[in-house]
Scaffold this active site. Structure first.
Site, PDB file in Angstrom:
ATOM      1  N   ASP A  50       0.820  -1.215   0.000  1.00  0.00           N
ATOM      2  CA  ASP A  50       0.000   0.000   0.000  1.00  0.00           C
ATOM      3  C   ASP A  50       0.854   1.265   0.000  1.00  0.00           C
ATOM      4  OD1 ASP A  50      -2.208  -1.626   0.084  1.00  0.00           O
ATOM      5  OD2 ASP A  50      -2.729  -1.206   2.165  1.00  0.00           O
ATOM      6  N   TYR A 368      -9.481  -7.994  -4.794  1.00  0.00           N
ATOM      7  CA  TYR A 368     -10.508  -6.966  -4.921  1.00  0.00           C
ATOM      8  C   TYR A 368     -11.185  -7.071  -6.293  1.00  0.00           C
ATOM      9  CZ  TYR A 368      -8.886  -4.439  -0.736  1.00  0.00           C
ATOM     10  OH  TYR A 368      -8.571  -4.069   0.540  1.00  0.00           O
ATOM     11  N   GLU A 385      -8.841  -8.405  -9.414  1.00  0.00           N
ATOM     12  CA  GLU A 385      -7.465  -8.842  -9.206  1.00  0.00           C
ATOM     13  C   GLU A 385      -7.413 -10.365  -9.254  1.00  0.00           C
ATOM     14  OE1 GLU A 385      -6.138  -5.279  -6.096  1.00  0.00           O
ATOM     15  OE2 GLU A 385      -6.735  -7.249  -5.322  1.00  0.00           O
TER      16      GLU A 385
END
Length: 417
Positions: A50, A368, A385
């Protein structure tokens, strides 16, 4: 241009360069009916972490019959603030003006979510762009943090929008699903009991001004999506499906257009893998089917009223019959890890225990996802994904039909254990 046909195999839109290098994550998908255009968004990262997010990227696809022709990858450098990374794309289409609003957050480089939660000092900025030509060009970035959150930010350790699409209600209200890490007090300068809660950011004036609703609680809820559903007598309700750390998804309802949601409940039909995962939901008008049977001709399952909406459902005529709107939901189907992306449908959104078995869209690692409805074609689309070894290898696109989803009751799929 790449071409993707309906009911074809997955088409890769964003490809990881190598496992420790450039990676694309956090898909968001928007379909714009007048121009028959898909907008597929993702984060470009220097790694899968992230903290290594860089900026957003976009690919535009145009429906040609039952196929989609995709244009090249475009970096969205308009969606940036100096010294910040851009994360969590959340697009919504405003029908009357045909404008696309792309919401996202900008976080200072190297500042982690963990640091914000531990310190109770929010560093995220709430931003958006606007496009008036179906994503061909974009206006300047606007920072809404003070306007929307204001002084309440002192109780938000951090927050994010989406990820995935927002919606416009029949009333005209624009909804951006959001979640915030909330705390009520500090002790020795540190925040006490920081917990995530879902909420909605909304606009009632075609996107001129924006506000936020109340936190959904008291249970912990995180990344979420919403869909507007109708009962058999036409009453409108906003349905929220949220991520939790409690092994099952949380569901909640709002009868005031998303300002306030009733107490959420965990749905044991919708499992979460360890640590949870984002999921997507959309509503759609069902095919005309006999009310006395389910889509494949079997007896309709016994339904149980939601205690949250008992009084609402008592006013409904024909409770137990399919409602005017159905739900579709995408999420990994395993209880243990992020594998086997499933598509579920629910023909009675205002009642519990009505979710179907999942139709498996992708076997193997997945993460996701974001759904879209191509109503005029009777098709759905999913941007998700996936990979062979891990879920960050690529972001793929798939068109599929309602018949494929309904076929899940006729077949067996990978184990959900």
């Amino acid at each position: 241009m790449e071409e993707v046909s309906a009911c074809s195999l997955n088409s890769t839109l964003f490809q990881q360069e190598h496992q420790k290098g450039t990676t694309y994550r956090i898909p968001a998908l928007l379909y714009i009916p007048p121009s028959h255009t898909f907008l597929a968004f993702a984060e470009k990262r220097s790694s899968s972490k992230d903290v290594d997010a860089l900026h957003l990227v976009l690919r535009r696809g145009v429906m040609k019959g039952h196929s989609v022709e995709w244009g090249p990858l475009q970096p969205l450098m308009e969606a940036t603030l100096p010294g910040h990374r851009t994360m969590n794309p959340c697009p919504v289409w405003e029908q009357s003006t045909s404008r696309v609003f792309l919401f996202f957050i900008c976080v200072p480089d190297r500042v982690t979510e963990h640091w914000q939660i531990r310190s109770g000092k929010n560093a995220a900025r709430l931003c958006f762009l606007c496009s008036q030509d179906a994503g061909c060009s974009w206006g300047e970035v606007k920072d809404l943090t003070e306007e929307v959150i204001g002084s309440e930010v002192k109780h938000w350790a951090t927050f994010a929008v989406g990820p995935g699409h927002g919606i416009q209600l029949q009333s005209g209200r624009l909804i951006i699903p959001t979640y915030a890490y909330y705390f009520s007090r500090r002790f020795l300068c540190f925040p006490c009991s920081v917990k995530p809660h879902s909420l909605m950011i909304y606009s009632d004036d075609l996107g001129v001004t924006w506000h936020h609703g109340k936190l959904i609680g008291p249970q912990v809820t995180g990344e979420c999506q919403v869909a507007e559903v109708t009962g058999t007598s036409g009453n409108l309700v906003l349905y929220c499906n949220a991520r939790t750390p409690n092994r099952f998804r949380a569901e909640s309802f709002s009868t005031d257009y998303g300002d306030c949601f009733q107490k959420p409940t965990l749905n044991t039909q919708l499992c979460e893998p360890r640590y949870g995962c984002q999921g997507s939901t959309v509503s759609f008008q069902p095919l005309k089917m006999p009310y006395s049977q389910d889509p494949i001709g079997k007896a309709a399952p016994t339904t149980q009223k939601s205690p949250l909406l008992d009084s609402f459902l008592e006013r409904e005529e024909g409770v137990g019959r399919p409602s005017g709107t159905w739900l579709l939901y995408s999420h990994p189907t395993s209880k243990k890890r992020r594998i086997n992306l499933g598509i579920y449908y629910n023909r009675n959104p205002l009642e519990v225990t009505c979710w179907s078995r999942p139709w498996i869209l992708h076997c193997g690692p997945c993460g996701y996802s974001d759904l879209a409805v191509v109503e005029e074609q009777g098709l759905f689309a999913c941007l998700f994904e996936c990979g062979q070894e891990h879920e960050c290898e690529q972001i793929a696109f798939r068109l599929f039909s309602v018949q494929e989803v309904l076929s899940c009751e006729d077949c067996t799929g990978p184990s959900r254990d």
